[in-house]
Scaffold this motif. Structure first.
Motif, PDB file in Angstrom:
ATOM      1  N   ALA A 112       9.818  10.493   0.917  1.00  0.00           N
ATOM      2  CA  ALA A 112      10.321   9.699  -0.213  1.00  0.00           C
ATOM      3  C   ALA A 112      10.359  10.533  -1.497  1.00  0.00           C
ATOM      4  O   ALA A 112      11.322  10.460  -2.262  1.00  0.00           O
ATOM      5  CB  ALA A 112       9.454   8.460  -0.408  1.00  0.00           C
ATOM      6  N   LEU A 113       9.323  11.327  -1.714  1.00  0.00           N
ATOM      7  CA  LEU A 113       9.301  12.175  -2.911  1.00  0.00           C
ATOM      8  C   LEU A 113      10.412  13.222  -2.820  1.00  0.00           C
ATOM      9  O   LEU A 113      11.034  13.573  -3.832  1.00  0.00           O
ATOM     10  CB  LEU A 113       7.938  12.863  -3.061  1.00  0.00           C
ATOM     11  CG  LEU A 113       6.750  11.965  -3.417  1.00  0.00           C
ATOM     12  CD1 LEU A 113       5.443  12.731  -3.312  1.00  0.00           C
ATOM     13  CD2 LEU A 113       6.877  11.388  -4.826  1.00  0.00           C
TER      14      LEU A 113
ATOM     15  N   GLN B 157      -5.878  11.960   4.780  1.00  0.00           N
ATOM     16  CA  GLN B 157      -6.459  11.362   5.988  1.00  0.00           C
ATOM     17  C   GLN B 157      -5.419  10.812   6.969  1.00  0.00           C
ATOM     18  O   GLN B 157      -5.654  10.801   8.182  1.00  0.00           O
ATOM     19  CB  GLN B 157      -7.437  10.248   5.579  1.00  0.00           C
ATOM     20  CG  GLN B 157      -8.298   9.797   6.737  1.00  0.00           C
ATOM     21  CD  GLN B 157      -9.187   8.613   6.372  1.00  0.00           C
ATOM     22  OE1 GLN B 157      -9.319   8.248   5.198  1.00  0.00           O
ATOM     23  NE2 GLN B 157      -9.794   8.008   7.374  1.00  0.00           N
ATOM     24  N   TYR B 158      -4.300  10.300   6.452  1.00  0.00           N
ATOM     25  CA  TYR B 158      -3.345   9.622   7.332  1.00  0.00           C
ATOM     26  C   TYR B 158      -2.019  10.380   7.369  1.00  0.00           C
ATOM     27  O   TYR B 158      -1.172  10.217   6.483  1.00  0.00           O
ATOM     28  CB  TYR B 158      -3.115   8.182   6.852  1.00  0.00           C
ATOM     29  CG  TYR B 158      -4.389   7.374   6.749  1.00  0.00           C
ATOM     30  CD1 TYR B 158      -5.065   6.942   7.887  1.00  0.00           C
ATOM     31  CD2 TYR B 158      -4.915   7.031   5.506  1.00  0.00           C
ATOM     32  CE1 TYR B 158      -6.245   6.210   7.793  1.00  0.00           C
ATOM     33  CE2 TYR B 158      -6.089   6.293   5.397  1.00  0.00           C
ATOM     34  CZ  TYR B 158      -6.742   5.886   6.539  1.00  0.00           C
ATOM     35  OH  TYR B 158      -7.905   5.158   6.437  1.00  0.00           O
TER      36      TYR B 158
ATOM     37  N   LYS C  25       5.718   9.941   5.416  1.00  0.00           N
ATOM     38  CA  LYS C  25       6.628   9.006   4.744  1.00  0.00           C
ATOM     39  C   LYS C  25       6.692   9.275   3.237  1.00  0.00           C
ATOM     40  O   LYS C  25       7.781   9.289   2.645  1.00  0.00           O
ATOM     41  CB  LYS C  25       6.166   7.566   5.024  1.00  0.00           C
ATOM     42  CG  LYS C  25       7.016   6.521   4.369  1.00  0.00           C
ATOM     43  CD  LYS C  25       7.468   5.444   5.313  1.00  0.00           C
ATOM     44  CE  LYS C  25       8.492   4.564   4.639  1.00  0.00           C
ATOM     45  NZ  LYS C  25       9.162   3.659   5.547  1.00  0.00           N
ATOM     46  N   VAL C  26       5.534   9.482   2.627  1.00  0.00           N
ATOM     47  CA  VAL C  26       5.494   9.703   1.177  1.00  0.00           C
ATOM     48  C   VAL C  26       6.155  11.035   0.811  1.00  0.00           C
ATOM     49  O   VAL C  26       6.937  11.107  -0.143  1.00  0.00           O
ATOM     50  CB  VAL C  26       4.032   9.649   0.654  1.00  0.00           C
ATOM     51  CG1 VAL C  26       3.944  10.117  -0.793  1.00  0.00           C
ATOM     52  CG2 VAL C  26       3.483   8.234   0.779  1.00  0.00           C
TER      53      VAL C  26
ATOM     54  N   GLU D  84       0.614   9.975   9.123  1.00  0.00           N
ATOM     55  CA  GLU D  84       1.802   9.115   9.204  1.00  0.00           C
ATOM     56  C   GLU D  84       2.243   8.706   7.799  1.00  0.00           C
ATOM     57  O   GLU D  84       3.436   8.694   7.481  1.00  0.00           O
ATOM     58  CB  GLU D  84       1.505   7.845  10.023  1.00  0.00           C
ATOM     59  CG  GLU D  84       0.966   8.078  11.431  1.00  0.00           C
ATOM     60  CD  GLU D  84      -0.536   8.341  11.485  1.00  0.00           C
ATOM     61  OE1 GLU D  84      -1.217   8.236  10.454  1.00  0.00           O
ATOM     62  OE2 GLU D  84      -1.030   8.671  12.582  1.00  0.00           O
ATOM     63  N   LEU D  85       1.247   8.365   6.992  1.00  0.00           N
ATOM     64  CA  LEU D  85       1.521   7.954   5.617  1.00  0.00           C
ATOM     65  C   LEU D  85       2.048   9.147   4.810  1.00  0.00           C
ATOM     66  O   LEU D  85       3.024   9.027   4.064  1.00  0.00           O
ATOM     67  CB  LEU D  85       0.220   7.422   4.989  1.00  0.00           C
ATOM     68  CG  LEU D  85       0.287   6.871   3.575  1.00  0.00           C
ATOM     69  CD1 LEU D  85       1.207   5.674   3.502  1.00  0.00           C
ATOM     70  CD2 LEU D  85      -1.103   6.473   3.081  1.00  0.00           C
TER      71      LEU D  85
ATOM     72  N   LYS E 194      -7.653   8.373  -4.783  1.00  0.00           N
ATOM     73  CA  LYS E 194      -7.515   7.630  -3.535  1.00  0.00           C
ATOM     74  C   LYS E 194      -6.201   7.988  -2.832  1.00  0.00           C
ATOM     75  O   LYS E 194      -6.163   8.179  -1.622  1.00  0.00           O
ATOM     76  CB  LYS E 194      -7.564   6.126  -3.831  1.00  0.00           C
ATOM     77  CG  LYS E 194      -7.656   5.240  -2.597  1.00  0.00           C
ATOM     78  CD  LYS E 194      -7.687   3.773  -3.015  1.00  0.00           C
ATOM     79  CE  LYS E 194      -7.659   2.849  -1.818  1.00  0.00           C
ATOM     80  NZ  LYS E 194      -8.965   2.651  -1.198  1.00  0.00           N
TER      81      LYS E 194
ATOM     82  N   ALA F 103       2.797   6.062  -2.979  1.00  0.00           N
ATOM     83  CA  ALA F 103       3.937   6.873  -3.425  1.00  0.00           C
ATOM     84  C   ALA F 103       3.983   6.940  -4.952  1.00  0.00           C
ATOM     85  O   ALA F 103       4.291   7.983  -5.542  1.00  0.00           O
ATOM     86  CB  ALA F 103       5.236   6.296  -2.876  1.00  0.00           C
TER      87      ALA F 103
ATOM     88  N   MET G 230      -6.019   9.533   0.824  1.00  0.00           N
ATOM     89  CA  MET G 230      -5.323   8.832   1.910  1.00  0.00           C
ATOM     90  C   MET G 230      -4.201   9.691   2.496  1.00  0.00           C
ATOM     91  O   MET G 230      -3.964   9.674   3.705  1.00  0.00           O
ATOM     92  CB  MET G 230      -4.797   7.480   1.424  1.00  0.00           C
ATOM     93  CG  MET G 230      -5.917   6.446   1.262  1.00  0.00           C
ATOM     94  SD  MET G 230      -5.355   4.815   0.759  1.00  0.00           S
ATOM     95  CE  MET G 230      -4.757   4.137   2.310  1.00  0.00           C
TER      96      MET G 230
ATOM     97  N   ALA H 285       0.824  -1.216   0.000  1.00  0.00           N
ATOM     98  CA  ALA H 285       0.000   0.000   0.000  1.00  0.00           C
ATOM     99  C   ALA H 285       0.855   1.261   0.000  1.00  0.00           C
ATOM    100  O   ALA H 285       0.577   2.212  -0.721  1.00  0.00           O
ATOM    101  CB  ALA H 285      -0.917   0.011   1.210  1.00  0.00           C
ATOM    102  N   ASN H 286       1.910   1.255   0.792  1.00  0.00           N
ATOM    103  CA  ASN H 286       2.729   2.460   0.908  1.00  0.00           C
ATOM    104  C   ASN H 286       3.353   2.824  -0.424  1.00  0.00           C
ATOM    105  O   ASN H 286       3.371   3.978  -0.837  1.00  0.00           O
ATOM    106  CB  ASN H 286       3.833   2.261   1.948  1.00  0.00           C
ATOM    107  CG  ASN H 286       3.264   2.075   3.341  1.00  0.00           C
ATOM    108  OD1 ASN H 286       2.087   2.331   3.569  1.00  0.00           O
ATOM    109  ND2 ASN H 286       4.087   1.615   4.261  1.00  0.00           N
ATOM    110  N   MET H 287       3.879   1.812  -1.104  1.00  0.00           N
ATOM    111  CA  MET H 287       4.501   2.078  -2.399  1.00  0.00           C
ATOM    112  C   MET H 287       3.454   2.448  -3.435  1.00  0.00           C
ATOM    113  O   MET H 287       3.709   3.290  -4.300  1.00  0.00           O
ATOM    114  CB  MET H 287       5.324   0.880  -2.842  1.00  0.00           C
ATOM    115  CG  MET H 287       6.649   0.815  -2.102  1.00  0.00           C
ATOM    116  SD  MET H 287       7.876  -0.072  -3.029  1.00  0.00           S
ATOM    117  CE  MET H 287       7.750  -1.646  -2.241  1.00  0.00           C
TER     118      MET H 287
END
Lengths: 212, 289
Positions: free
Chosen positions: B106-107, B95-96, B102-103, B98-99, B88, B58, B92, B53-55
């Motif tokens: 990474a970007l 909404q999140y 991280k994204v 934490e996610l 989506k 991203a 996301m 999901a994380n990838m």
């Protein structure tokens, strides 16, 4: 005669399973289910599933990890989101199906068949080229679903080629693939993203024996 | 002049070619400029989400971040699957936190900045909202008279983000069919799943779903099904021969994109909207059989 026990003892269940699902983005609604079955009724493919969506959620909450992770149901889900928009408890059921698929893949406990294979091939191709080449993906899928299927797709492929919609030797790829790889690798390093734990309503299970 | 960013996605560069062709022709006829997002990558579809999901988020977010380098134009994503993946991812990341952290990190490694300011939109909604039925109707020079059309929305533009139309009783496609001079038929399955990826993986299930839709179109005596998504189009158009063999029923119905329909009604030629690239052409005046 070899008899197998069809009942599980409560201690054989995974009491942390539901919490793990709830800690994944999209899984947080798992405790809100009222087991009404709206999801199973609206689902266009529940009639083909080994366990209906309602049952999957019930099993997750009761801790039947092995039964859920080896079920074909999440792989049959076409992610049409009918259940998600209809759920009276606003549970993101489609997202829970995605969570289950990912866990099953990580733990290698999913049933080996064509759908999980396709998903893996898809990811491989995107990591390699940044994009998907439908013709190459189509060949991989058809091969995985048997030689009969591969042959039955030949007339269609030929037709699509004649209509300028399929190129056999063309690969769709982005230019700066290194940039994409940098991003994906950065996502792989460090801890996985989980949601902060929130106090949950733990079901009061007094049953000594439970069945899936 | 109206300007949008264009996210084609993999399908429009392949099997969905007639969709890209008719979309570009129709928008150009309307004087709307579409700029393809530079070096876009796959949206992740549903497959990436099933594996990581994380990838997956991203992957989709890289496209959104590149789009942010522009002057804030909206992104048009014609493939319903891409539309949903990008929408989506944006939802996301909203909404999140934490996610998102991280994204964004990474970007950042690739010198890309994500703030979430780009809007993702489907061309059906752009045409009917930004340009509007009234304006479009003025441009209809060749109304598709007596053509009975199934308005088929599929899933991803209706659910779960409800961005294009009411997910239970959408009407925007019917409005477009009417303004093109054709007749929308009453079709109970306009938002029912076409089979998605199952048509290639598990055909007993996937083809059955396509069969249900085709049979209903047949019994509604439709001349053509109009779709808004390359996967729906493929599933409904490409398995008709196979279904005839396996079910014994005649399920042959032409299937075309709503952009082809609009283009023809606006006087674009058959070639300009890629009618010759369909496996089965609808019986429309001016379109060779």
């Amino acid at each position: 005669m070899d008899l197998a026990r069809t009942i599980k003892y409560e201690e054989e269940l995974d009491q942390q399973f539901a919490e793990r699902i709830a800690s994944e983005p999209g899984g947080e609604g798992i405790w809100d289910c009222i087991q009404c079955g709206t999801c199973s009724a609206i689902c266009p493919v529940s009639i083909y599933m080994d366990k209906t969506p309602r049952r999957i959620i019930g099993l997750i909450r009761a801790g039947f990890k092995d039964e859920v992770l080896s079920s074909i149901s999440p792989w049959i889900c076409t992610s049409c989101y009918s259940c998600t928009v209809d759920c009276p408890a606003k549970i993101k059921i489609t997202d829970i199906m995605f969570v289950v698929k990912r866990m099953a893949m990580q733990e290698k406990s999913y049933r080996r068949f064509v759908i999980p294979d396709i998903e893996e091939e898809f990811v491989k191709m995107v990591r390699k080229n940044g994009r998907l080449t439908e013709s190459k993906m189509g060949i991989k899928v058809a091969r995985k679903s048997g030689i009969g299927n591969l042959l039955s797709m030949v007339p269609l492929a030929w037709k699509l080629m004649r209509h300028d919609r399929l190129k056999l030797f063309h690969t769709e790829r982005m230019t700066n693939i290194d940039e994409l790889r940098t991003i994906l690798e950065a996502m792989e390093t460090g801890p996985r993203v989980t949601l902060p734990a929130k106090p949950s309503v733990v079901p009061t299970g007094h049953h000594q024996e439970v069945t899936a | 002049m109206r300007e949008y960013l264009y996210y084609p996605g993999c399908s429009l560069k392949g099997v969905g070619g007639p969709y890209e062709q008719s979309l570009l022709s129709a928008f150009s006829k309307l004087g709307v400029k579409l700029t393809e997002i530079a070096d876009w990558n796959c949206c992740g579809a549903t497959a990436y989400m099933s594996v990581d999901a994380n990838m997956a988020i991203a992957l989709a977010a890289r496209n959104l971040a590149i789009a942010e380098r522009s002057d804030g134009q909206d992104i048009i994503a014609p493939c319903s699957g891409c539309y949903l993946s990008l929408t989506k991812a944006k939802a996301m990341l909203e909404q999140y936190p934490e996610l998102r952290a991280k994204v964004v990190g990474a970007l950042g490694q690739a010198s890309l900045r994500y703030t979430g300011r780009s809007n993702v939109r489907h061309p059906l909604e752009v045409l009917m909202t930004d340009i509007g039925a009234k304006e479009l109707k003025k441009l209809v020079t060749k109304p598709l008279k007596n053509l009975r059309v199934v308005p088929y929305y599929g899933c991803a533009i209706l659910r779960p983000y409800k961005a294009v139309s009411d997910p239970y009783a959408p009407t925007v496609l019917e409005e477009m069919i009417s303004l093109a001079g054709a007749t929308p038929v009453d079709y109970p399955y306009k938002g029912r799943c076409c089979g998605g990826m199952l048509t290639s993986g598990v055909q007993t299930v996937g083809l059955r779903l396509a069969e249900i839709l085709l049979e209903a179109a047949k019994s509604a005596q439709a001349d053509v099904i109009v779709t808004t998504c390359p996967l729906c189009h493929y599933n409904l158009e490409c398995y008709q021969d196979k279904l005839r063999k396996s079910t014994g029923k005649d399920l042959g119905v032409p299937v075309m994109y709503f952009t082809q329909m609009l283009g023809l009604a606006m006087g674009l030629s058959e070639e300009e909207v890629g009618m010759n690239r369909l496996l089965r052409k609808p019986a429309i005046a001016g379109v060779t059989a």
